[in-house]
Scaffold this active site. Structure first.
Site, PDB file in Angstrom:
ATOM      1  N   TRP A   1       0.878  -1.175   0.000  1.00 52.06           N
ATOM      2  CA  TRP A   1       0.000   0.000   0.000  1.00 52.06           C
ATOM      3  C   TRP A   1       0.915   1.225   0.000  1.00 52.06           C
ATOM      4  CZ3 TRP A   1      -1.780   2.941   4.703  1.00 52.06           C
ATOM      5  CH2 TRP A   1      -2.850   3.793   4.411  1.00 52.06           C
TER       6      TRP A   1
ATOM      7  N   ASP B   1       0.287  -4.252  10.215  1.00 52.20           N
ATOM      8  CA  ASP B   1      -0.779  -3.385   9.745  1.00 52.20           C
ATOM      9  C   ASP B   1      -1.999  -4.289   9.553  1.00 52.20           C
ATOM     10  OD1 ASP B   1      -2.544  -1.843   8.347  1.00 52.20           O
ATOM     11  OD2 ASP B   1      -1.130  -1.180   6.808  1.00 52.20           O
TER      12      ASP B   1
ATOM     13  N   LYS C   1     -12.575  -0.284   7.345  1.00 50.03           N
ATOM     14  CA  LYS C   1     -13.199  -1.222   6.401  1.00 50.03           C
ATOM     15  C   LYS C   1     -14.202  -2.132   7.100  1.00 50.03           C
ATOM     16  CE  LYS C   1      -9.690   0.120   3.813  1.00 50.03           C
ATOM     17  NZ  LYS C   1      -9.514   0.666   2.501  1.00 50.03           N
TER      18      LYS C   1
HETATM   19  N1  PLP Z   1      -3.317  -0.283   5.686  1.00 48.01           N
HETATM   20  C1  PLP Z   1      -3.713  -0.792   4.522  1.00 48.01           C
HETATM   21  C2  PLP Z   1      -3.016  -1.987   3.982  1.00 48.01           C
HETATM   22  C3  PLP Z   1      -4.778  -0.212   3.825  1.00 48.01           C
HETATM   23  O1  PLP Z   1      -5.169  -0.745   2.666  1.00 48.01           O
HETATM   24  C4  PLP Z   1      -5.422   0.916   4.377  1.00 48.01           C
HETATM   25  C5  PLP Z   1      -6.508   1.577   3.661  1.00 48.01           C
HETATM   26  O2  PLP Z   1      -6.719   1.467   2.489  1.00 48.01           O
HETATM   27  C6  PLP Z   1      -4.963   1.401   5.607  1.00 48.01           C
HETATM   28  C7  PLP Z   1      -3.913   0.780   6.235  1.00 48.01           C
HETATM   29  C8  PLP Z   1      -5.519   2.617   6.277  1.00 48.01           C
HETATM   30  O3  PLP Z   1      -6.800   2.648   6.558  1.00 48.01           O
HETATM   31  P1  PLP Z   1      -7.494   3.910   7.209  1.00 48.01           P
HETATM   32  O4  PLP Z   1      -8.478   4.382   6.207  1.00 48.01           O
HETATM   33  O5  PLP Z   1      -8.097   3.401   8.468  1.00 48.01           O
HETATM   34  O6  PLP Z   1      -6.463   4.947   7.490  1.00 48.01           O
END
Ligand code: PLP
Length: 404
Positions: free
Chosen positions: A134, A215, A251
């Site tokens: 990501w 994560d 999510k």
């Molecule tokens: N980590 C990963 C792998 C993600 O795909 C995402 C969101 O797309 C996040 C963290 C962060 O999510 P948030 O919207 O809670 O900041």
């Protein structure tokens, strides 16, 4: 006097938001948006979970709720219920107070806090991220001053995990380097490690004395089972490994714009955990001072009420099952069409995304010829697929692969 900002160059756009905007501006009746990582119903609509709606209604009617500042580290009820969700209610790390946490602004905020802590307090200098990952993993890491290196993760030819490459790169990492691991539903590849591979990675991390930063943004979304998706984190925790974990509720609660997250830390000693919390607290004070209440209270209320929790669990399962169904359907349609290439990876991958293997040129053709928007690295959000558009998308992929 001319502008003092004259030397400021325009920054590159964030691809996922740019493509989504392009899709919004496209008036073709068949257009399909497979870019942004958010859940959609089979009617292609965002879904506010019914349990979230009902808690919000009762919060709006509750005159006792006020707008006072929250504590710097957020709501204890949220932090603790998030830890229980991740580690399991009866995990002794909770009762011994070796595990604690701090409310954060989404998973992103938790990652930011974790990486700042590792740089400022632990004096770490190097971080390893998966290749690919990501994009914010790289972005935040370099923002806080870490040297970003990558470990191999994806085998382009085989369209699968390159586990030997991952192990080799981590074995060569210098002592004290940080390793960011996707706990489940790897973004963007959708390929996770199996249990024996996780066990091997835990051993390498211990042997090389690396710092683990998990994560976890998709607990429940990967398999539909909250415990199963937390397996890797629980394995590491059970081996007395010290961990930082960035937990997102965006999510699995569908609370994307409420920014609810939790930075969890696990150490070998409750006193050390308290020291870590005190340092994280200083970082929060100087960053956003204290977190917002609304989304955090929604999550805490649901996680702490047995009836709402059951309802939420079944909602998470509905979302996960819809994604699994779309995977199966897309796979079958591509096979039926005899689309060039092998497509088993679509059903082997899990979570919100599929790494299709389509190239940048093919992704561009999908957009211009078929009005189907996917990321340039070939990632598609499976939730953008519905029983209404899946035929169209499968034909689009088929046509593209025959021409480009
Ligand atoms: N980590 C990963 C792998 C993600 O795909 C995402 C969101 O797309 C996040 C963290 C962060 O999510 P948030 O919207 O809670 O900041």
């Amino acid at each position: 006097m001319g502008s003092q900002f004259l030397q400021v160059k325009e920054a590159p756009p964030v691809e996922v938001f740019l493509l989504s905007e392009e899709c919004k501006a496209d008036f073709d009746e068949h257009k399909v948006n497979l870019t942004v990582g958010a859940y959609r119903t089979n009617e292609g609509m965002p879904w506010v979970l019914p349990c979230v709606r009902s808690v919000e209604l009762s919060m709006a009617a509750d005159e006792k709720l006020n707008k006072e500042y929250l504590p710097i580290t957020g709501m204890d009820s949220l932090v603790l219920s998030g830890i229980k969700l991740l580690l399991g209610v009866d995990n002794p790390l909770i009762s011994s107070k070796k595990a604690d946490g701090c409310q954060a602004l989404g998973g992103t905020g938790a990652l930011y806090l974790a990486l700042q802590f590792l740089v400022r307090v632990m004096k770490c200098t190097v971080v390893y991220v998966s290749d690919p990952t990501w994009p914010n993993h790289r972005g935040i890491s370099s923002l806080v001053g870490l040297e970003v290196r990558s470990y191999k993760y994806w085998d382009t030819e085989a369209r699968g995990l390159c586990f030997t490459g991952m192990v080799k790169d981590l074995k060569e990492a210098p002592e004290g380097a940080v390793v960011i691991l996707h706990a489940c539903a790897h973004n963007p590849t959708g390929m996770d490690l199996d249990k024996s591979q996780w066990t091997e990675i835990a051993a390498v991390i211990k042997e090389r004395k690396l710092f683990t930063l998990f994560d976890i943004a998709y607990q429940g979304f990967a398999s539909g089972d909250l415990d199963r998706d937390a397996w890797a984190v629980r394995l590491f925790a059970s081996q007395e490994m010290e961990l930082l974990i960035a937990q997102s509720f965006s999510k699995n609660f569908g609370l994307y714009n409420e920014r609810v997250g939790n930075l969890i830390f696990i150490t070998k000693d409750p006193e050390i955990t308290a020291h870590v919390k005190s340092q994280v607290k200083c970082l929060v004070r100087q960053t956003w001072s204290n977190p917002p209440q609304h989304g955090g209270r929604v999550v805490a209320t649901i996680l702490n009420c047995p009836a709402l929790y059951q309802e939420w669990k079944s909602d998470v399962n509905i979302m996960a099952q819809r994604v699994l169904q779309m995977r199966q359907l897309l796979y079958e349609k591509l096979r039926e069409l005899g689309t060039p290439g092998t497509w088993d990876h679509i059903i082997k991958q899990i979570g919100m995304f599929s790494f299709t293997g389509l190239t940048k040129a093919q992704a561009e053709f999908m957009r211009s010829a078929h009005h189907i928007y996917l990321m340039n690295d070939g990632r598609i959000n499976m939730c953008g697929l519905t029983t209404h558009n899946i035929d169209y998308v499968a034909h689009g992929i088929d046509d593209t692969l025959r021409k480009i």
